[in-house]
Design a protein around this motif. Structure first.
Motif, PDB file in Angstrom:
ATOM      1  N   ILE B 203       0.823  -1.204   0.000  1.00  0.00           N
ATOM      2  CA  ILE B 203       0.000   0.000   0.000  1.00  0.00           C
ATOM      3  C   ILE B 203       0.859   1.257   0.000  1.00  0.00           C
ATOM      4  O   ILE B 203       0.386   2.341  -0.317  1.00  0.00           O
ATOM      5  CB  ILE B 203      -0.998  -0.006   1.169  1.00  0.00           C
ATOM      6  CG1 ILE B 203      -2.107   1.015   0.924  1.00  0.00           C
ATOM      7  CG2 ILE B 203      -0.297   0.245   2.509  1.00  0.00           C
ATOM      8  CD1 ILE B 203      -3.338   0.791   1.739  1.00  0.00           C
ATOM      9  N   PHE B 211       1.356  -1.512  10.275  1.00  0.00           N
ATOM     10  CA  PHE B 211       0.162  -1.445  11.114  1.00  0.00           C
ATOM     11  C   PHE B 211      -1.136  -1.310  10.331  1.00  0.00           C
ATOM     12  O   PHE B 211      -1.178  -0.704   9.259  1.00  0.00           O
ATOM     13  CB  PHE B 211       0.277  -0.270  12.091  1.00  0.00           C
ATOM     14  CG  PHE B 211       1.555  -0.294  12.871  1.00  0.00           C
ATOM     15  CD1 PHE B 211       1.840  -1.355  13.721  1.00  0.00           C
ATOM     16  CD2 PHE B 211       2.505   0.709  12.722  1.00  0.00           C
ATOM     17  CE1 PHE B 211       3.037  -1.401  14.420  1.00  0.00           C
ATOM     18  CE2 PHE B 211       3.695   0.670  13.414  1.00  0.00           C
ATOM     19  CZ  PHE B 211       3.963  -0.391  14.264  1.00  0.00           C
ATOM     20  N   TYR B 212      -2.182  -1.838  10.949  1.00  0.00           N
ATOM     21  CA  TYR B 212      -3.543  -1.631  10.437  1.00  0.00           C
ATOM     22  C   TYR B 212      -3.838  -0.142  10.291  1.00  0.00           C
ATOM     23  O   TYR B 212      -4.460   0.290   9.315  1.00  0.00           O
ATOM     24  CB  TYR B 212      -4.535  -2.294  11.401  1.00  0.00           C
ATOM     25  CG  TYR B 212      -5.984  -1.996  11.106  1.00  0.00           C
ATOM     26  CD1 TYR B 212      -6.563  -2.384   9.900  1.00  0.00           C
ATOM     27  CD2 TYR B 212      -6.784  -1.353  12.049  1.00  0.00           C
ATOM     28  CE1 TYR B 212      -7.900  -2.108   9.639  1.00  0.00           C
ATOM     29  CE2 TYR B 212      -8.116  -1.088  11.793  1.00  0.00           C
ATOM     30  CZ  TYR B 212      -8.675  -1.455  10.590  1.00  0.00           C
ATOM     31  OH  TYR B 212      -9.991  -1.185  10.341  1.00  0.00           O
ATOM     32  N   LEU B 213      -3.359   0.636  11.258  1.00  0.00           N
ATOM     33  CA  LEU B 213      -3.561   2.082  11.193  1.00  0.00           C
ATOM     34  C   LEU B 213      -3.005   2.669   9.894  1.00  0.00           C
ATOM     35  O   LEU B 213      -3.579   3.587   9.306  1.00  0.00           O
ATOM     36  CB  LEU B 213      -2.812   2.709  12.376  1.00  0.00           C
ATOM     37  CG  LEU B 213      -3.571   3.579  13.357  1.00  0.00           C
ATOM     38  CD1 LEU B 213      -2.642   3.979  14.493  1.00  0.00           C
ATOM     39  CD2 LEU B 213      -4.154   4.782  12.687  1.00  0.00           C
ATOM     40  N   GLU B 214      -1.869   2.148   9.460  1.00  0.00           N
ATOM     41  CA  GLU B 214      -1.267   2.641   8.219  1.00  0.00           C
ATOM     42  C   GLU B 214      -2.030   2.132   6.998  1.00  0.00           C
ATOM     43  O   GLU B 214      -2.188   2.839   6.002  1.00  0.00           O
ATOM     44  CB  GLU B 214       0.197   2.193   8.124  1.00  0.00           C
ATOM     45  CG  GLU B 214       1.094   2.808   9.168  1.00  0.00           C
ATOM     46  CD  GLU B 214       2.513   2.275   9.055  1.00  0.00           C
ATOM     47  OE1 GLU B 214       2.796   1.216   9.658  1.00  0.00           O
ATOM     48  OE2 GLU B 214       3.330   2.899   8.363  1.00  0.00           O
ATOM     49  N   HIS B 216      -5.188   1.418   6.917  1.00  0.00           N
ATOM     50  CA  HIS B 216      -6.450   2.156   6.903  1.00  0.00           C
ATOM     51  C   HIS B 216      -6.226   3.564   6.337  1.00  0.00           C
ATOM     52  O   HIS B 216      -6.960   4.022   5.459  1.00  0.00           O
ATOM     53  CB  HIS B 216      -6.998   2.213   8.332  1.00  0.00           C
ATOM     54  CG  HIS B 216      -8.415   2.680   8.450  1.00  0.00           C
ATOM     55  ND1 HIS B 216      -8.773   3.994   8.297  1.00  0.00           N
ATOM     56  CD2 HIS B 216      -9.560   2.002   8.713  1.00  0.00           C
ATOM     57  CE1 HIS B 216     -10.092   4.103   8.473  1.00  0.00           C
ATOM     58  NE2 HIS B 216     -10.591   2.909   8.726  1.00  0.00           N
ATOM     59  N   THR B 217      -5.187   4.242   6.832  1.00  0.00           N
ATOM     60  CA  THR B 217      -4.878   5.591   6.348  1.00  0.00           C
ATOM     61  C   THR B 217      -4.466   5.546   4.874  1.00  0.00           C
ATOM     62  O   THR B 217      -4.817   6.430   4.088  1.00  0.00           O
ATOM     63  CB  THR B 217      -3.754   6.214   7.194  1.00  0.00           C
ATOM     64  OG1 THR B 217      -4.120   6.151   8.578  1.00  0.00           O
ATOM     65  CG2 THR B 217      -3.502   7.661   6.805  1.00  0.00           C
ATOM     66  N   MET B 219      -5.475   3.785   2.533  1.00  0.00           N
ATOM     67  CA  MET B 219      -6.563   3.640   1.558  1.00  0.00           C
ATOM     68  C   MET B 219      -6.853   4.979   0.882  1.00  0.00           C
ATOM     69  O   MET B 219      -7.183   5.036  -0.305  1.00  0.00           O
ATOM     70  CB  MET B 219      -7.832   3.115   2.240  1.00  0.00           C
ATOM     71  CG  MET B 219      -7.717   1.690   2.717  1.00  0.00           C
ATOM     72  SD  MET B 219      -7.550   0.489   1.367  1.00  0.00           S
ATOM     73  CE  MET B 219      -7.142  -0.984   2.335  1.00  0.00           C
ATOM     74  N   ALA B 220      -6.742   6.059   1.656  1.00  0.00           N
ATOM     75  CA  ALA B 220      -6.983   7.376   1.050  1.00  0.00           C
ATOM     76  C   ALA B 220      -6.012   7.611  -0.102  1.00  0.00           C
ATOM     77  O   ALA B 220      -6.392   8.120  -1.160  1.00  0.00           O
ATOM     78  CB  ALA B 220      -6.852   8.471   2.106  1.00  0.00           C
ATOM     79  N   MET B 221      -4.749   7.207   0.084  1.00  0.00           N
ATOM     80  CA  MET B 221      -3.771   7.375  -0.983  1.00  0.00           C
ATOM     81  C   MET B 221      -4.092   6.456  -2.166  1.00  0.00           C
ATOM     82  O   MET B 221      -3.804   6.787  -3.327  1.00  0.00           O
ATOM     83  CB  MET B 221      -2.351   7.103  -0.471  1.00  0.00           C
ATOM     84  CG  MET B 221      -1.782   8.208   0.395  1.00  0.00           C
ATOM     85  SD  MET B 221      -2.450   8.245   2.073  1.00  0.00           S
ATOM     86  CE  MET B 221      -1.067   7.570   2.980  1.00  0.00           C
ATOM     87  N   SER B 222      -4.678   5.305  -1.884  1.00  0.00           N
ATOM     88  CA  SER B 222      -5.040   4.393  -2.966  1.00  0.00           C
ATOM     89  C   SER B 222      -6.129   5.004  -3.850  1.00  0.00           C
ATOM     90  O   SER B 222      -6.086   4.892  -5.076  1.00  0.00           O
ATOM     91  CB  SER B 222      -5.525   3.059  -2.383  1.00  0.00           C
ATOM     92  OG  SER B 222      -4.567   2.532  -1.496  1.00  0.00           O
TER      93      SER B 222
END
Lengths: 308, 367
Positions: B203, B211-214, B216-217, B219-222
């Motif tokens: 990602i 981390f899951y936190l990364e 999750h965050t 996804m916005a860049m995706s």
């Protein structure tokens, strides 16, 4: 004025000859290793003989060399060392206004640390360059020895564009156009900022300064809004991050302009974001920058070696 | 207790899931039933079940969203009515089913699973509940198979968009995805792109974060990467009727991305000569976004500024029920939406986009 990013085209490898040990001098000749020009820019874009602009009191020179693209770490480390010595002899020794960037081979953290240690006593070097894109996110612990040595020697870490070495630039694979690559750099910077904060690299190195070079700036506010929100929800996963990510970022990170990736009329709004005015550094080069920023004061915060 | 913020609320992101794999079996062709029993299903990560980035909560769900019948969150229509549709006064809810199908390494198996999921949605969700609409799930990395599934269901009442996940095998502007855009255009359906997916690419452009936190965050860049690809590959020139909905990607990044793309375009426009307009113009015309998880700026007015810049007619309210990062319509935004935005964001924009009738819900057939 302090120019925090005077970009300089990579010299031909032949220019490094005098700064390489015999084995590597022979190698580059025998194998025809001629150029370290990176692939992410328009061909021939970077100037070979850049001049600090009028009124420039200090300028930080950054050679554009894709050392990280070579898969052999010894070769990469040798060329990085040669490039650093070339920079000293051809640039820093010739103009007292110039400050230097240490190029390292990020392929080997051990070699990178050794190179930084070798040069740290030369106070004209003020930052260490790391490519925006590498094999692992910058926050991961394998990189921390680099941050240890930078913090110890008051060297900033400068994350600069480039580094086409492993993963695609997008989270969804390889794009077709340079335009997509340049637009995609802002997503790559967002990932690295996220990694540096959440892995705790900045928290564990309170003296570390990180400069995002030619990153653009408009992507930062929405990222911090999202990060702060996610941190509120899931911070148990990263218990060492003991304050909102936006605070960590404002304390430890700076960004160079121009370019500003926004239209002129949006610049005042950009500065309205908390902390932004204190995070901007002036790079030489063309393009508008926001008014009302004390760039030189910011530069002395970002680069402890520039003094006060 | 939930507060009703708008009459005729449209929730553009609700997740339904089969209570177990067995519940899909009756909808799966015999050949593929045997295949799944013998070989299982296979995505591009290393765990047979579970996640390489373990979620914040079991199933990434709200802790109170487990239905009393013991099934997983999102598996009970009755509980969905009681916990979401009734108390919030949801007039229409769009189902985005994330169950297995999309993201299979074998596209034929993926297509079979997607057909089963869609038929299950029709029989067990759309037909019994007139407030619900559904997205057509498809094996999106295979353009031809996906187009066939869109064509099969586009005329079936209740299906209102085609759905893919944001983490694809290639940037979606590339040719392998064009049959999907043609099918969406041909059938007048928006293309929804939802958070998630495992296509094998890290990602971050520097490999896998921890981390899951990364994740999750990131996804916005995706989502940002996908819009960059759609614009610079000229997709909106070739498919001028295409409407794209970014679901669960957040929203605040869009103006900055548009600025950056315009700047790049000024510099490199002769690299992409098929573009007749600036990137920001394509984005303004062709892209909608669901609001959840909405960013939380330091000052509430900054979010409204972002909304205005995106276009208040392009924002669609979504809860993401039953997931942990659920947005409550009364509390999702840092300040109440001003009157000029409220009706559109909570209801009107989605009604216009998906062709939903005005007024109270009616049987799916009339939607």
């Amino acid at each position: 004025m302090i120019d925090c990013d005077l970009a300089l085209a990579a010299p031909p490898v032949s220019a490094l000859r005098d700064h390489l040990e015999a084995y590597w001098r022979d190698s580059v000749r025998e194998r025809g290793i001629r150029s370290l020009e990176p692939s992410y820019e328009l061909p021939g874009r970077a100037p070979r003989r850049p001049e600090p602009g009028p009124g420039t009191t200090l300028a930080i020179v950054r050679p554009l060399a894709a050392i990280e693209a070579l898969h052999a770490e010894d070769l990469a480390a040798a060329l990085a060392g040669g490039l650093n010595d070339w920079l000293r002899a051809e640039w820093l020794d010739r103009d007292p206004r110039l400050r230097g960037s240490i190029t390292v081979a990020p392929q080997s953290v051990e070699a990178a640390v050794a190179e930084i240690e070798r040069l740290a006593s030369d106070r004209r070097f003020v930052q260490v360059l790391l490519p925006l894109r590498g094999l692992h996110p910058l926050g991961r612990r394998l990189h921390w020895p680099i941050y240890d040595v930078c913090a110890r020697h008051a060297l900033a870490v400068a994350v600069r564009p480039g580094g086409n070495v492993g993963s695609a630039i997008t989270p969804v694979g390889w794009p077709s156009h340079l335009a997509e690559d340049l637009a995609g750099q802002s997503q790559a910077y967002q990932s690295q900022v996220t990694s540096l904060v959440l892995e705790g690299a900045l928290g564990a190195h309170p003296a570390l300064r990180v400069v995002l070079v030619a990153s653009g700036v408009t992507w930062l506010p929405s990222l911090t809004w999202r990060l702060d929100k996610n941190w509120k929800g899931v911070r148990r996963e990263v218990p060492w991050v003991d304050r909102p990510p936006s605070e960590v970022i404002r304390r430890a990170m700076w960004l160079t302009v121009p370019p500003v990736d926004a239209p002129l009329d949006a610049l005042p709004e950009l500065l309205a974001h908390e902390g932004m005015a204190a995070m901007l550094l002036r790079a030489g080069g063309q393009g508008p920058v926001p008014d009302g920023v004390n760039f030189d004061a910011n530069a002395r915060q970002a680069y402890p070696r520039l003094g006060h | 207790m939930a507060t009703q913020v708008a009459t005729g609320l449209v929730d553009c992101d609700i997740h339904n899931t089969p209570a177990s794999e067995a519940r899909l079996r009756p909808y799966l062709a015999e050949r593929w039933r045997r295949h799944v029993e013998r070989f299982g299903t296979r995505t591009r990560h290393g765990l047979a079940t579970g996640y390489p980035y373990p979620k914040a909560t079991p199933g990434a769900a709200r802790v109170d969203a487990w239905p009393p019948d013991g099934g997983p969150p999102g598996s009970s229509l009755q509980f969905l009515r009681e916990q979401l549709l009734d108390p919030l006064g949801v007039a229409f809810g769009i189902l985005n089913c994330l169950a297995a199908g999309a993201g299979q390494t074998d596209p034929e198996l993926g297509a079979a699973l997607c057909r089963a999921v869609n038929d299950w949605q029709l029989a067990e969700w759309l037909e019994p509940e007139p407030r619900l609409r559904a997205s057509i799930v498809m094996p999106y990395d295979d353009g031809e198979l996906s187009a066939a599934e869109i064509d099969r269901l586009a005329g079936v009442s209740g299906f209102v968009q085609a759905l893919m996940l944001v983490r694809t095998l290639e940037p979606i502007g590339r040719r392998r995805y064009w049959p999907i855009f043609e099918a969406c255009e041909r059938n007048g359906l928006p293309l929804g792109i939802h958070f998630g997916g495992y296509a094998g690419h890290p990602i971050s452009s520097s490999g896998w974060p921890s981390f899951y936190l990364e994740d999750h965050t990131g996804m916005a860049m995706s989502f940002q990467a996908q819009l960059v690809s759609l614009v610079f590959e000229g997709v909106f020139e070739r498919f001028p009727g295409l409407r794209v909905v970014c679901i669960e990607g957040g929203v605040a990044w869009l103006p900055a991305l548009a600025w950056r793309m315009d700047r790049v375009f000024e510099e490199l426009r002769d690299e992409v000569p098929e573009l007749s307009r600036r990137p920001s113009e394509y984005l303004r015309e062709h892209v909608w976004l669901t609001t959840q998880p909405v960013e939380e700026p330091e000052r509430p007015e900054q979010l409204l500024q972002v909304f205005e810049r995106i276009g208040r007619d392009r924002l669609l309210f979504a809860t993401d029920y039953p997931h942990w990062d659920y947005d409550d319509p009364a509390r999702a935004f840092p300040a109440p939406l001003p009157a000029r935005m409220r009706e559109g964001v909570y209801a009107g924009n989605a009604r216009a986009l998906y062709g939903l009738p005005a007024g109270p819900s009616s049987p799916a057939g009339e939607g």
